[in-house]
Design a protein around this motif. Structure first.
Motif, PDB file in Angstrom:
ATOM      1  N   LEU A  84      34.932  34.413  42.198  1.00 19.51           N
ATOM      2  CA  LEU A  84      35.432  35.292  41.144  1.00 19.51           C
ATOM      3  C   LEU A  84      34.372  36.297  40.713  1.00 19.51           C
ATOM      4  CD1 LEU A  84      37.674  35.998  39.098  1.00 19.51           C
ATOM      5  CD2 LEU A  84      36.684  34.272  37.574  1.00 19.51           C
ATOM      6  N   GLY A  87      33.536  38.689  43.749  1.00 20.74           N
ATOM      7  CA  GLY A  87      34.642  39.592  44.035  1.00 20.74           C
ATOM      8  C   GLY A  87      34.781  40.683  42.994  1.00 20.74           C
ATOM      9  N   LEU A  88      34.639  40.309  41.711  1.00 19.72           N
ATOM     10  CA  LEU A  88      34.690  41.319  40.644  1.00 19.72           C
ATOM     11  C   LEU A  88      33.518  42.279  40.732  1.00 19.72           C
ATOM     12  CD1 LEU A  88      35.778  39.100  37.611  1.00 19.72           C
ATOM     13  CD2 LEU A  88      37.125  40.916  38.674  1.00 19.72           C
ATOM     14  N   THR A 144      36.556  35.210  47.849  1.00 22.59           N
ATOM     15  CA  THR A 144      35.898  36.448  47.417  1.00 22.59           C
ATOM     16  C   THR A 144      36.590  37.665  48.003  1.00 22.59           C
ATOM     17  OG1 THR A 144      33.755  35.324  47.242  1.00 22.59           O
ATOM     18  CG2 THR A 144      33.721  37.720  47.414  1.00 22.59           C
ATOM     19  N   ILE A 147      39.963  38.222  46.098  1.00 22.85           N
ATOM     20  CA  ILE A 147      39.776  38.779  44.756  1.00 22.85           C
ATOM     21  C   ILE A 147      39.292  40.220  44.839  1.00 22.85           C
ATOM     22  CG2 ILE A 147      38.399  38.575  42.646  1.00 22.85           C
ATOM     23  CD1 ILE A 147      38.517  35.552  42.994  1.00 22.85           C
ATOM     24  N   ARG A 148      38.381  40.514  45.743  1.00 27.48           N
ATOM     25  CA  ARG A 148      37.886  41.882  45.903  1.00 27.48           C
ATOM     26  C   ARG A 148      39.026  42.829  46.269  1.00 27.48           C
ATOM     27  NH1 ARG A 148      36.590  44.886  50.267  1.00 27.48           N
ATOM     28  NH2 ARG A 148      35.040  46.568  50.000  1.00 27.48           N
ATOM     29  N   GLU A 150      42.238  42.442  45.645  1.00 27.47           N
ATOM     30  CA  GLU A 150      43.136  42.597  44.503  1.00 27.47           C
ATOM     31  C   GLU A 150      42.565  43.577  43.483  1.00 27.47           C
ATOM     32  OE1 GLU A 150      46.110  41.387  43.646  1.00 27.47           O
ATOM     33  OE2 GLU A 150      46.425  40.346  45.543  1.00 27.47           O
ATOM     34  N   VAL A 151      41.277  43.462  43.200  1.00 31.27           N
ATOM     35  CA  VAL A 151      40.655  44.343  42.207  1.00 31.27           C
ATOM     36  C   VAL A 151      40.573  45.769  42.736  1.00 31.27           C
ATOM     37  CG1 VAL A 151      38.574  44.756  40.853  1.00 31.27           C
ATOM     38  CG2 VAL A 151      39.381  42.419  41.194  1.00 31.27           C
ATOM     39  N   THR A 179      39.875  40.627  35.213  1.00 35.16           N
ATOM     40  CA  THR A 179      39.880  39.160  35.224  1.00 35.16           C
ATOM     41  C   THR A 179      41.249  38.560  34.926  1.00 35.16           C
ATOM     42  OG1 THR A 179      37.538  39.153  34.571  1.00 35.16           O
ATOM     43  CG2 THR A 179      38.769  37.104  34.301  1.00 35.16           C
ATOM     44  N   VAL A 182      43.532  38.723  38.077  1.00 36.34           N
ATOM     45  CA  VAL A 182      43.243  37.910  39.266  1.00 36.34           C
ATOM     46  C   VAL A 182      43.216  36.412  38.957  1.00 36.34           C
ATOM     47  CG1 VAL A 182      41.937  39.772  40.343  1.00 36.34           C
ATOM     48  CG2 VAL A 182      40.734  38.102  38.926  1.00 36.34           C
ATOM     49  N   GLN A 185      45.439  34.308  41.330  1.00 31.97           N
ATOM     50  CA  GLN A 185      44.818  34.153  42.647  1.00 31.97           C
ATOM     51  C   GLN A 185      43.640  33.193  42.573  1.00 31.97           C
ATOM     52  OE1 GLN A 185      45.695  37.001  41.280  1.00 31.97           O
ATOM     53  NE2 GLN A 185      46.955  38.125  42.746  1.00 31.97           N
ATOM     54  N   PHE A 186      42.913  33.260  41.454  1.00 34.90           N
ATOM     55  CA  PHE A 186      41.783  32.345  41.274  1.00 34.90           C
ATOM     56  C   PHE A 186      42.251  30.891  41.215  1.00 34.90           C
ATOM     57  CE2 PHE A 186      39.284  29.883  38.185  1.00 34.90           C
ATOM     58  CZ  PHE A 186      38.044  29.872  38.815  1.00 34.90           C
TER      59      PHE A 186
END
Length: 269
Positions: A84, A87-88, A144, A147-148, A150-151, A179, A182, A185-186
């Motif tokens: 998380l 990825g953010l 990772t 999340i990457r 998605e962001v 945050t 996602v 997904q997390f």
């Protein structure tokens, strides 16, 4: 479909809870030796038989699964939190940070998984700490990437662009906008990481690079059983092995059904 998914989730959670409670209810049964009950085949009194010291294998298997579940949950939680944060950071900070995170993901995913697990666990001294660190450090790259991605898609949203024009810092945008988006997904990624963590933790112990061979862990039980297979004590390995596979499959089913429940395409069906 939604009702069936909820039923599957409840049944899977109940099975995992039964393993934890069952291990607690048995107390010290799996550790007490009974030499007059040595090497008994599976029966109603001893569903998984007994070992070479007369210890009940059903109780030992439940305790081993509880230990494996604990290690898997802790390691997967740490790994998911790493995914998380990375990825953010890759999607919201500078291009240099994105390149570094992408490079780390490629390095970890290109390294033979089991070799990396063994090396990290060995360097950390083995035991519960070594196993948790080894599993946690090697299981974050795939989540990772999710999340990457998605962001990256979310950065073009109107409310994110408006926050940038209002002068909000990137860390504020990541915390307040990215945050919450996602978190599903997390959660799904965390649940799907747990079975991998359990299996790899058991594999490390089985190979002698994890938990102590005297600990009631499922990998240790399987490693001990290998020495007695040639004597015909097949149940010492078969029963714990099947129990491990069923536990991993239950977590996998739980994660996939929660993923389907949170999916906007299927949640209304």
């Amino acid at each position: 479909l939604r009702r069936r998914t909820l039923t599957t989730i409840l049944v899977s959670a109940a099975l995992l809870l039964a393993v934890i409670l069952g291990a607690s209810l048995y107390g010290d049964v799996g550790q007490v030796t009974h030499l007059d009950l040595r090497k008994l085949t599976p029966s109603l009194a001893h569903p998984f038989g007994t070992d070479w010291l007369g210890r009940d294998m059903f109780a030992r298997t439940l305790k081993g699964l509880r230990v494996s579940l604990g290690i898997g949950l802790v390691a997967a939680s740490i790994s998911a939190l790493m995914a998380l944060c990375l990825g953010l950071a890759a999607a919201t900070l500078s291009r240099a940070v994105d390149r570094v995170v992408t490079w780390l993901v490629d390095v970890v995913m290109s390294t033979p998984h089991l070799v990396l697990l063994i090396l990290i666990s060995f360097v950390c001294g083995g035991g519960p700490t070594g196993v948790v660190i080894a599993v946690a450090v090697t299981h974050w790259p795939s989540l990772t990437r999710v999340i990457r991605a998605e962001v990256m898609q979310l950065r073009s949203a109107d409310y994110v662009q408006l926050s940038r024009r209002l002068g909000k810092p990137r860390t504020w945008i990541a915390r307040r906008h990215m945050t919450p988006h996602v978190l599903p997904q997390f959660l799904v990624g965390l649940l799907l990481l747990v079975p991998h963590a359990i299996l790899h933790a058991a594999a490390l112990t089985f190979l002698g690079f994890g938990m102590s061979p005297h600990s009631p862990e499922i990998g240790a039980l399987l490693a001990e059983a290998m020495r007695y297979l040639s004597m015909g004590l097949w149940w010492l390995a078969v029963a714990p092995g099947i129990a491990l596979i069923l536990t991993i499959k239950t977590f996998d089913v739980l994660g996939n059904n929660i993923k389907a429940l949170l999916d906007p395409k299927t949640c209304r069906e």
